[in-house]
Design a protein around this motif. Structure first.
Motif, PDB file in Angstrom:
ATOM      1  N   LEU A 112       0.750  -1.094   0.004  1.00 45.15           N
ATOM      2  CA  LEU A 112      -0.056   0.104   0.075  1.00 45.15           C
ATOM      3  C   LEU A 112       0.863   1.210   0.130  1.00 45.15           C
ATOM      4  O   LEU A 112       2.061   1.191   0.289  1.00 45.15           O
ATOM      5  N   PRO A 113       0.370   2.491  -0.472  1.00 42.49           N
ATOM      6  CA  PRO A 113       1.298   3.572  -0.200  1.00 42.49           C
ATOM      7  C   PRO A 113       1.308   3.881   1.047  1.00 42.49           C
ATOM      8  O   PRO A 113       0.674   3.419   2.214  1.00 42.49           O
ATOM      9  N   ALA A 114       2.560   4.649   1.385  1.00 45.44           N
ATOM     10  CA  ALA A 114       2.883   4.854   2.705  1.00 45.44           C
ATOM     11  C   ALA A 114       1.753   5.763   3.675  1.00 45.44           C
ATOM     12  O   ALA A 114       1.137   6.559   2.891  1.00 45.44           O
ATOM     13  N   TYR A 115       1.200   5.461   4.684  1.00 42.04           N
ATOM     14  CA  TYR A 115      -0.132   6.115   5.316  1.00 42.04           C
ATOM     15  C   TYR A 115      -0.062   6.205   6.821  1.00 42.04           C
ATOM     16  O   TYR A 115       0.884   5.345   7.431  1.00 42.04           O
ATOM     17  N   LYS A 116      -0.423   6.962   7.263  1.00 40.46           N
ATOM     18  CA  LYS A 116      -0.583   7.194   8.762  1.00 40.46           C
ATOM     19  C   LYS A 116      -1.967   7.193   9.400  1.00 40.46           C
ATOM     20  O   LYS A 116      -2.005   6.895  10.639  1.00 40.46           O
ATOM     21  N   GLU A 117      -2.814   7.483   8.468  1.00 35.96           N
ATOM     22  CA  GLU A 117      -4.239   7.363   9.025  1.00 35.96           C
ATOM     23  C   GLU A 117      -5.020   6.365   8.099  1.00 35.96           C
ATOM     24  O   GLU A 117      -4.713   5.995   7.138  1.00 35.96           O
ATOM     25  N   VAL A 118      -5.929   5.577   9.005  1.00 32.35           N
ATOM     26  CA  VAL A 118      -6.734   4.580   8.209  1.00 32.35           C
ATOM     27  C   VAL A 118      -8.088   4.313   8.995  1.00 32.35           C
ATOM     28  O   VAL A 118      -8.266   4.480  10.324  1.00 32.35           O
ATOM     29  N   ILE A 119      -8.969   4.209   8.150  1.00 31.40           N
ATOM     30  CA  ILE A 119     -10.375   3.760   8.593  1.00 31.40           C
ATOM     31  C   ILE A 119     -10.475   2.469   8.681  1.00 31.40           C
ATOM     32  O   ILE A 119     -10.538   1.893   7.323  1.00 31.40           O
ATOM     33  N   ILE A 120     -10.889   1.408   9.483  1.00 32.60           N
ATOM     34  CA  ILE A 120     -11.389   0.037   9.336  1.00 32.60           C
ATOM     35  C   ILE A 120     -12.727  -0.029   9.489  1.00 32.60           C
ATOM     36  O   ILE A 120     -13.152   0.039  10.579  1.00 32.60           O
ATOM     37  N   ASP A 121     -13.472  -0.294   8.473  1.00 35.94           N
ATOM     38  CA  ASP A 121     -15.026  -0.422   8.578  1.00 35.94           C
ATOM     39  C   ASP A 121     -14.877  -1.950   8.551  1.00 35.94           C
ATOM     40  O   ASP A 121     -14.245  -2.868   8.258  1.00 35.94           O
ATOM     41  N   GLU A 122     -16.203  -2.401   9.091  1.00 41.39           N
ATOM     42  CA  GLU A 122     -16.619  -3.669   9.371  1.00 41.39           C
ATOM     43  C   GLU A 122     -15.417  -4.276  10.338  1.00 41.39           C
ATOM     44  O   GLU A 122     -14.832  -5.460  10.090  1.00 41.39           O
ATOM     45  N   ALA A 123     -15.193  -3.510  11.349  1.00 43.26           N
ATOM     46  CA  ALA A 123     -13.982  -3.739  12.203  1.00 43.26           C
ATOM     47  C   ALA A 123     -14.245  -4.878  13.072  1.00 43.26           C
ATOM     48  O   ALA A 123     -13.126  -5.384  13.749  1.00 43.26           O
ATOM     49  N   HIS A 124     -15.303  -5.591  13.267  1.00 43.93           N
ATOM     50  CA  HIS A 124     -15.576  -6.658  14.112  1.00 43.93           C
ATOM     51  C   HIS A 124     -14.872  -7.862  13.419  1.00 43.93           C
ATOM     52  O   HIS A 124     -14.790  -8.825  14.303  1.00 43.93           O
ATOM     53  N   HIS A 125     -14.264  -7.887  12.458  1.00 47.47           N
ATOM     54  CA  HIS A 125     -13.404  -8.972  11.479  1.00 47.47           C
ATOM     55  C   HIS A 125     -12.251  -8.692  11.898  1.00 47.47           C
ATOM     56  O   HIS A 125     -11.398  -9.811  11.517  1.00 47.47           O
ATOM     57  N   VAL A 126     -11.637  -7.780  12.455  1.00 43.61           N
ATOM     58  CA  VAL A 126     -10.175  -7.728  12.374  1.00 43.61           C
ATOM     59  C   VAL A 126      -9.471  -8.679  13.095  1.00 43.61           C
ATOM     60  O   VAL A 126      -8.282  -9.326  12.642  1.00 43.61           O
TER      61      VAL A 126
END
Length: 936
Positions: free
Chosen positions: A451-465
């Motif tokens: 992935l491109p270098a990132y510092k912020e992320v949204i994890i949707d459907e996070a109950h699957h993490v």
């Protein structure tokens, strides 16, 4: 194009003309020059009674055919129409076989002309159709189908379908048609002359059609690379100003206070470099709730925002529904792209190579090659999710999909057009990159190379993490991985990559390789036998250990060095594993020597030959990876992992799967992920237990980070929109045998369905119980009372079953596993949800058992701290299937009395939106429900 096509459809008394089934109706439509020029239809007296199920299907009864002509009276008309024409039908052999049988019976010569099957042609040309039944294709093309299963209407629709198919053929580029020709001879439909005529017409114009990129004798859809948007000096406005401007300009904008609160929380978390856990109930509008502030923050900071989902459906929804809306709202332009794992994308080098490879000359492979040639003229993504491939087509896809092991990268002639690298380049210049949890954590495992270098992320459907991370940091292998790779290599010099290497040596002088290949041809079959023996022995061991308790499959947890595995049988398995290890090392050494010798001579090879060598090395590397995994799983002790074997009771003798997963992932996530990111926003409709986020924070390793937490309730009025009912006369499953429980459940489902008129989704926790209940319900009800669909019983994906369910008024859908979440059936299509059992994870789940044991050793309570929270989150997901909009109204039945009879049952109820619970015997509940529905 002056070909004449006669489209025919017949309705019959059954499926077997040789066993006396007869025609009851014929429809025929003549097409010339893309137009319908003649029609014919007639009932036919079959001289036998029409069976009830045929009458129900077609609407044709005995009275309608009583005075109709016999087949011999209409035969001359049909034969005259068919003279010099193509015989066309939807599933052509069915209609043709009936006509041929009738022609013979009446003393006429059978039809000997060319055939066209519109099912086959639609599969070839309409790759993105939802299905290939006539009514599905009619919907796809917008053709009105007035009377399905009546021959005249079916023939009319098939004729319009044929015209669309031929017109699609005419639009294909000349180079694509030329490439298609070798594969057309393998098809059932006689397309060669039609395609030759089209090519002759195109050749007269002597110019290439526009809109295509012609390269290496293949036509691709023209593509404009995505360019980075130049930054301007305008300040980025706060999300409140963006919303206000949009609301002012768009009269239909609906203000949602919970959505705006979510925007505030996301903005706060990103600006303060904090993580956040946000539960957003159905109807909050969480997608825009996180996209708007995240995009504004990313634009301000000049960094991309990653959005990760668990399901492809949500990725598509974001891209097709939410991103266009975001473009309307934003005062600046931006790019958003979807990036998936590389196995989703076609490798153009491998595909080009496959076009000239005739070693795998079966029908499915030829059809799939033809499909992909046509698809390349349409796709910009090259993503397999766009296709509806047959099972044989999916096998071929494994040969031509992109993968890291066989990528030539910059040396590849297709590099500039490679779909996977194109998507990666798009991601590098995008402001929003939508990916999935699998790729997100593969990127973590691979040290951020994808992935491109990132510092912020949204994890949707996070109950699957937790489950996704556990999968990605575990190890697994199975027999079929080895079998597929060895098959790809070729176990003798007559097939696979070995055969291609022998051919290569005829042109490229590498004398030291020939004896190595000959040695490999002797050693690989012996290695395959060792692998077969090992996996067969593993299967028999698991079956013996599960004796008397196995249904569809058996599981066995084990520790490789544990003393309880000191049986003679297990020791034999260990010895077999060692033999596989030594044999695989020997073969791998030979394979490496072959690769090294060939790579040293690559400058003397053409691109095709270099590709063969690269594919060979790719398969070798993947085999080595699988051998290492097998050794790890069978011989190495794993302190903080659970290891288990699964087998299919009714599967092949070597159908065995081995797994190892970390028991807990909280430390790994805390150290390797959350500590390295500025802001991770975890969101879902189901993250809390009784309004607390303690469980998810503990499981994911967030306790030490002090994340922002918030629960944003759904705006729906559940008290008015939902009835929540628990029948008190349902037996407890542990007090009766399963057969008695299923009989009672099926009876109660039947009673409920009569009140709700179907429109019911029934959720199970067991495939076996689903099948048995479905069968019992089917026996209990009449054929025409309800239309039933069942996961695992009816073929088709979850999306297809859901779509078919919506088409019928009195429909019932039986689902398990994936149907507990992610399906969206708003409105009157679904007005009743039945949860058969509270969704506790089965006690024989190895990972759950291991996590429970670890908790017990640490002084915790596995049931209260693990099993119950997991079940509550799953229950909330299932409950959320019913109400999807403010207009939805319906009833939820829970047929598991534990929710009212146990102390822990209240935890399920307290985790739901505020909705009154009614508990009475079923007849009392149904009387109340009838009154409530009557006032709807």
């Amino acid at each position: 194009m002056n070909n004449r096509y006669v489209v025919i459809d017949v309705e019959t008394t059954g499926n077997a003309p040789a066993k006396g089934d007869r025609i009851i109706q014929i429809g025929a439509v003549v097409v010339e020059n893309h137009e319908i020029v003649q029609r014919f239809s007639s009932f036919v007296n079959p001289e036998v009674a029409i069976p009830p199920f045929i009458e129900q299907l077609t609407g044709i009864d005995d009275s309608m055919v009583q005075d109709a002509p016999l087949f011999e009276e209409v035969a001359p008309t049909l034969l005259t129409m068919l003279e010099g024409a193509y015989f066309v039908a939807h599933n052509v052999l069915f209609d043709l076989n009936f006509l041929q049988e009738e022609f013979q019976r009446c003393g006429y010569a059978t039809f000997q002309g060319p055939l066209l099957d519109t099912v086959e042609l639609a599969r070839l040309l309409f790759l993105q159709a939802d299905g290939y039944q006539l009514n599905q294709l009619a919907d796809y093309l917008g053709i009105v189908h007035e009377n399905p299963h009546q021959a005249d209407s079916d023939a009319e629709v098939t004729a319009h379908l044929l015209i669309s198919l031929i017109q699609k053929l005419v639009t294909l580029p000349l180079v694509t048609l030329q490439r298609l020709q070798p594969f057309l001879t393998k098809m059932q439909s006689s397309l060669e002359e039609i395609v030759s005529d089209i090519m002759a017409e195109k050749a007269k114009t002597h110019h290439e059609e526009r809109g295509f990129d012609y390269y290496r004798n293949v036509a691709l859809k023209a593509y404009e690379p995505l360019q980075r948007i130049e930054e301007d000096d305008e300040p980025v406005p706060p999300h409140q100003d963006v919303l206000q401007a949009y609301a002012t300009n768009m009269a239909y904008y609906e203000k949602r206070s919970a959505q705006e609160e979510m925007m505030d929380l996301v903005s706060e978390a990103m600006n303060d470099h904090r993580h956040a856990i946000i539960e957003a109930g159905t109807g909050v509008g969480k997608s825009l709730g996180y996209l708007i502030p995240a995009l504004l923050y990313g634009k301000k900071e000049g960094r991309p925002i990653i959005v990760s989902t668990h399901t492809i459906q949500l990725q598509q929804q974001l891209l097709e529904r939410d991103i266009p809306l975001l473009h309307e709202m934003m005062p600046f332009d931006f790019h958003a792209t979807v990036l998936k794992g590389r196995n989703h994308y076609l490798c153009l080098r491998k595909f080009e190579q496959s076009l000239d490879d005739r070693s795998d000359d079966n029908y499915d492979t030829n059809l799939t090659k033809a499909q992909l040639l046509i698809w390349l003229t349409e796709t910009e993504q090259g993503d397999v999710e766009e296709l509806s491939l047959s099972s044989g087509g999916k096998i071929f896809w494994h040969q031509v999909k992109s993968d890291a092991n066989s990528c030539l990268n910059h040396r590849c002639p297709w590099f500039s057009r490679c779909f996977y690298h194109r998507k990666r380049r798009e991601a590098q210049v995008s402001d929003i990159v939508i990916t999935n949890h699998a790729l997100l954590f593969t990127d973590v495992k691979n040290d951020a190379q994808l992935l491109p270098a990132y510092k912020e992320v949204i994890i949707d459907e996070a109950h699957h993490v937790e489950e996704v991370v556990s999968d990605h940091f575990g190890v697994q292998t199975d027999y079929f991985q080895f079998a597929r790779l060895l098959e790809r290599l070729g176990l003798d010099p007559e097939n696979g990559l070995l055969e291609k290497l022998y051919s290569l040596l005829e042109d490229v002088d590498v004398p030291e390789v020939l004896p190595l290949l000959e040695k490999l041809c002797k050693e690989l079959p012996a290695l395959k036998m060792e692998i077969d023996d090992l996996f067969r022995s593993l299967r028999s061991y698991v079956i013996a250990k599960n004796k008397g308790t196995m249904n569809d499959f058996g599981r066995l947890s084990y520790r490789p060095q544990a003393s309880d595995l000191a049986s003679t049988h297990w020791q034999a398995i260990v010895e077999m594993g060692q033999r596989v290890r030594f044999a695989s090392k020997d073969s791998n050494t030979l394979l490496k020597k072959v690769t090294k010798a060939l790579q040293d001579r690559e400058e003397h090879m053409n691109t095709y030959q270099q590709g063969v060598v690269t594919d060979f090395e790719g398969v070798r590397a993947k085999l080595e990876e699988e051998y290492k995994g097998l050794f790890y799983l069978l011989h190495i002790e794993h302190e903080d992992e659970v290891t288990w074997i699964e087998v299919e009771a009714k599967g092949a003798k070597n159908a065995v799967y081995l797994f190892s997963k970390p028991i807990s992932i909280h430390d790994l996530l805390a150290d390797e992920y959350f500590a390295k990111k500025n802001s991770v926003i975890l969101t879902s409709a189901t993250l809390s237990i009784k309004s607390s986020f303690q469980y998810v924070m503990e499981r994911l390793g967030l306790l030490d980070f002090g994340p922002i937490t918030a629960g944003l309730p759904s705006p729906f009025n559940y008290k008015e929109q939902v009835k929540f009912m628990v029948p008190t006369d349902v037996p407890l499953i542990n007090q009766v045998d399963q057969g008695a429980f299923i009989r009672d459940i099926a009876e109660k489902l039947h009673q409920i369905a009569h009140v709700t008129k179907g429109r019911m989704l029934v959720l199970f926790t067991s495939n076996d119980m689903l099948r048995q209940t479905y069968q019992r319900f089917k026996e209990r009800t009449g054929n025409d009372e309800f239309v039933l669909f069942a996961q695992g019983v009816d073929s088709g994906s979850r999306a297809r079953l859901t779509k078919n369910f919506k088409k019928f008024e009195q429909a019932i859908l039986f689902g398990t596993s994936s149907f507990w979440e992610g399906i969206d059936i708003p409105g009157d299509d679904l007005s009743c949800l039945v949860i058969v059992r509270l969704p506790f994870t089965p006690p024989d789940s190895p990972i759950t058992a291991a996590r429970g044991e670890k908790l017990r050793q640490e002084g915790g309570n596995p049931f209260m701290e693990l099993a119950l929270p997991q079940a509550i989150i799953r229950f909330k997901q299932g409950f959320g299937r019913l109400v999807r909009s403010k207009r939805d109204r319906g009833v939820v039945f829970v047929l598991d009395r534990r929710i009212i009879d146990t102390r822990y049952g209240s935890a399920f109820i307290q985790s739901l939106p505020a909705v009154p619970l009614q508990k009475e015997k079923l007849p009392v509940l149904l009387d109340d429900l009838k009154t409530w529905l009557a006032h709807k």
